[in-house]
Design a protein around this motif. Sequence first.
Motif, PDB file in Angstrom:
ATOM      1  N   LEU A   1     -21.286  26.905 -11.691  1.00  0.00           N
ATOM      2  CA  LEU A   1     -20.428  27.949 -11.938  1.00  0.00           C
ATOM      3  C   LEU A   1     -19.023  27.569 -11.194  1.00  0.00           C
ATOM      4  O   LEU A   1     -17.979  27.862 -11.712  1.00  0.00           O
ATOM      5  CB  LEU A   1     -21.138  28.979 -10.831  1.00  0.00           C
ATOM      6  N   THR A   2     -19.173  26.473 -10.119  1.00  0.00           N
ATOM      7  CA  THR A   2     -17.874  25.856  -9.651  1.00  0.00           C
ATOM      8  C   THR A   2     -16.946  25.176 -10.588  1.00  0.00           C
ATOM      9  O   THR A   2     -15.889  25.517 -10.842  1.00  0.00           O
ATOM     10  CB  THR A   2     -18.181  24.915  -8.536  1.00  0.00           C
ATOM     11  N   LYS A   3     -17.809  24.490 -11.617  1.00  0.00           N
ATOM     12  CA  LYS A   3     -17.040  23.802 -12.474  1.00  0.00           C
ATOM     13  C   LYS A   3     -16.477  24.809 -13.549  1.00  0.00           C
ATOM     14  O   LYS A   3     -15.047  24.573 -13.899  1.00  0.00           O
ATOM     15  CB  LYS A   3     -18.205  22.906 -13.468  1.00  0.00           C
ATOM     16  N   TYR A   4     -17.058  25.664 -14.180  1.00  0.00           N
ATOM     17  CA  TYR A   4     -16.437  26.519 -15.035  1.00  0.00           C
ATOM     18  C   TYR A   4     -15.434  27.401 -14.345  1.00  0.00           C
ATOM     19  O   TYR A   4     -14.535  27.889 -15.166  1.00  0.00           O
ATOM     20  CB  TYR A   4     -17.392  27.374 -15.940  1.00  0.00           C
ATOM     21  N   LEU A   5     -15.573  28.287 -13.262  1.00  0.00           N
ATOM     22  CA  LEU A   5     -14.837  29.026 -12.787  1.00  0.00           C
ATOM     23  C   LEU A   5     -13.148  28.224 -12.423  1.00  0.00           C
ATOM     24  O   LEU A   5     -12.417  28.971 -12.305  1.00  0.00           O
ATOM     25  CB  LEU A   5     -15.309  29.540 -11.435  1.00  0.00           C
ATOM     26  N   ALA A   6     -13.394  26.938 -11.790  1.00  0.00           N
ATOM     27  CA  ALA A   6     -12.254  26.458 -11.541  1.00  0.00           C
ATOM     28  C   ALA A   6     -11.658  26.158 -12.525  1.00  0.00           C
ATOM     29  O   ALA A   6     -10.303  26.372 -12.650  1.00  0.00           O
ATOM     30  CB  ALA A   6     -12.622  24.986 -10.843  1.00  0.00           C
ATOM     31  N   ALA A   7     -12.101  25.722 -13.779  1.00  0.00           N
ATOM     32  CA  ALA A   7     -11.490  25.653 -15.104  1.00  0.00           C
ATOM     33  C   ALA A   7     -10.812  26.734 -15.522  1.00  0.00           C
ATOM     34  O   ALA A   7      -9.508  26.744 -16.073  1.00  0.00           O
ATOM     35  CB  ALA A   7     -12.386  24.869 -16.425  1.00  0.00           C
ATOM     36  N   ALA A   8     -11.270  27.942 -15.345  1.00  0.00           N
ATOM     37  CA  ALA A   8     -10.966  29.340 -15.774  1.00  0.00           C
ATOM     38  C   ALA A   8      -9.848  29.665 -15.071  1.00  0.00           C
ATOM     39  O   ALA A   8      -8.992  30.199 -15.437  1.00  0.00           O
ATOM     40  CB  ALA A   8     -11.838  30.351 -15.801  1.00  0.00           C
ATOM     41  N   VAL A   9      -9.728  29.313 -13.815  1.00  0.00           N
ATOM     42  CA  VAL A   9      -8.595  29.829 -12.566  1.00  0.00           C
ATOM     43  C   VAL A   9      -7.474  28.782 -13.120  1.00  0.00           C
ATOM     44  O   VAL A   9      -6.201  29.408 -13.176  1.00  0.00           O
ATOM     45  CB  VAL A   9      -9.124  29.567 -11.135  1.00  0.00           C
ATOM     46  N   ARG A  10      -7.748  27.458 -13.314  1.00  0.00           N
ATOM     47  CA  ARG A  10      -6.621  26.631 -13.671  1.00  0.00           C
ATOM     48  C   ARG A  10      -5.979  26.793 -14.928  1.00  0.00           C
ATOM     49  O   ARG A  10      -4.622  26.977 -15.025  1.00  0.00           O
ATOM     50  CB  ARG A  10      -7.062  25.139 -13.867  1.00  0.00           C
ATOM     51  N   GLU A  11      -6.481  27.571 -15.835  1.00  0.00           N
ATOM     52  CA  GLU A  11      -6.149  27.982 -17.137  1.00  0.00           C
ATOM     53  C   GLU A  11      -5.152  29.474 -16.870  1.00  0.00           C
ATOM     54  O   GLU A  11      -3.906  29.562 -17.317  1.00  0.00           O
ATOM     55  CB  GLU A  11      -7.137  27.994 -18.280  1.00  0.00           C
ATOM     56  N   GLU A  12      -5.946  30.310 -16.023  1.00  0.00           N
ATOM     57  CA  GLU A  12      -5.021  31.483 -15.922  1.00  0.00           C
ATOM     58  C   GLU A  12      -4.030  31.313 -15.022  1.00  0.00           C
ATOM     59  O   GLU A  12      -3.161  32.067 -15.050  1.00  0.00           O
ATOM     60  CB  GLU A  12      -6.125  32.570 -15.220  1.00  0.00           C
ATOM     61  N   ALA A  13      -3.947  30.365 -14.196  1.00  0.00           N
ATOM     62  CA  ALA A  13      -2.880  30.092 -13.209  1.00  0.00           C
ATOM     63  C   ALA A  13      -1.376  29.713 -14.147  1.00  0.00           C
ATOM     64  O   ALA A  13      -0.532  29.905 -13.374  1.00  0.00           O
ATOM     65  CB  ALA A  13      -3.240  29.024 -12.383  1.00  0.00           C
ATOM     66  N   THR A  14      -1.416  29.410 -15.362  1.00  0.00           N
ATOM     67  CA  THR A  14      -0.546  29.065 -15.989  1.00  0.00           C
ATOM     68  C   THR A  14       0.051  30.379 -16.911  1.00  0.00           C
ATOM     69  O   THR A  14       1.000  30.215 -17.716  1.00  0.00           O
ATOM     70  CB  THR A  14      -0.803  27.716 -16.901  1.00  0.00           C
ATOM     71  N   ALA A  15      -0.639  31.229 -16.728  1.00  0.00           N
ATOM     72  CA  ALA A  15      -0.314  32.787 -17.737  1.00  0.00           C
ATOM     73  C   ALA A  15       0.950  33.202 -17.131  1.00  0.00           C
ATOM     74  O   ALA A  15       1.016  33.220 -16.194  1.00  0.00           O
ATOM     75  CB  ALA A  15      -1.542  33.617 -17.721  1.00  0.00           C
ATOM     76  N   PRO A  16       1.682  33.875 -18.012  1.00  0.00           N
ATOM     77  CA  PRO A  16       2.959  34.678 -17.743  1.00  0.00           C
ATOM     78  C   PRO A  16       2.861  35.480 -16.647  1.00  0.00           C
ATOM     79  O   PRO A  16       3.601  35.839 -15.763  1.00  0.00           O
ATOM     80  CB  PRO A  16       3.450  35.160 -19.035  1.00  0.00           C
ATOM     81  N   TYR A  17       1.731  36.479 -16.592  1.00  0.00           N
ATOM     82  CA  TYR A  17       1.391  37.371 -15.779  1.00  0.00           C
ATOM     83  C   TYR A  17       1.464  36.947 -14.092  1.00  0.00           C
ATOM     84  O   TYR A  17       1.772  37.476 -13.174  1.00  0.00           O
ATOM     85  CB  TYR A  17       0.350  38.218 -16.012  1.00  0.00           C
TER      86      TYR A  17
END
Length: 318
Positions: free
Chosen positions: A195-211
């Motif tokens: 869970l840590t691995k996948y959630l961290a990857a998802a957070v890093r991806e969302e952190a670059t989103a325009p919103y």
Amino acid sequence: MTYLLRKLAVLLLTLFLVSVAVFCAFHVIPGDSAMLILGTEASEESLAALRHEMGTDRSLFVQYVSWLGGIFRGDFGVSLKYSKGVAELLKPRVMLTSILGLLSLAMVFAVGIPLGLFAGWAKNPVVRALAGGFSVLGISLPGFFLSLLLIWVFGLWLRLFTPGAAVSLDEDAGAFFRFMVFPALAVALPQIAVLTKYLAAAVREEATAPYVKAARSRGCGPFRVLTCHIFKNAVVAVVPLLGMIVGSIFSGSIIVEQVFGISGVGRLLISAVSYRDFPLAQTIVLYIASLVVVVNFLVDLIVQWLDPRIRLDAGRLM
């Protein structure tokens, strides 16, 4: 409604195929239950009579229909080893395994979600490396090794519990849960790492989103951006893991129960398979497989509720 009906149809078809796979898998295992019960010195007439009594001399199709019909009636058969009803044997053990699974799941969420958010949001490369190392180590370590390690550290060294001396819930609830914390931790640690691995990857991806940039431009602080904006979108990518995590928790508990000496479903399954106790083993495997299938069905509905675009895309594909 069409989406729900389509998912229900897939669920029923999957459960049927699971029942067929479970039944066939146990009937290709070498060995004769009648010979295990009567011994190798038994006469052929005695073996034939016992096979007829158990129904194992009938065709596989007839045996499957009879077994499936019994399940629909709530009759799971009689254990060949224990000479008791399968439902009677499973009832107390399902409760133990369920408690172990729920404790493990609670640990996964309580630790994995904050750790994944922190690991994904952290900018420090050392923190990211440590989080990545923990994920790899947690996923790689087998359940029996984690169990032995926890027994050595917390049982033999720190003496926080007595290894192999599980306490009944009715006897002492406090001592029961103090003991169950450690096998639950052994089951949960690999799933926390996943869970840590996948959630961290998802957070890093969302952190670059325009919103995210828009939220910061409006004066939102880092904590608010992470918890109110990024997490809400990152969790949609992580929710499908829930089905896999639940399945891994129940499969992992089979080994952990054996190591910690817990009389749960996993320990009973090992005994049933080794004795060729088909009615008991088939019911346990069908129970675990059906639970995983139903959880995945509920996860699909939750994901669709969180992100309705999934339903629309599925409709276009159909």
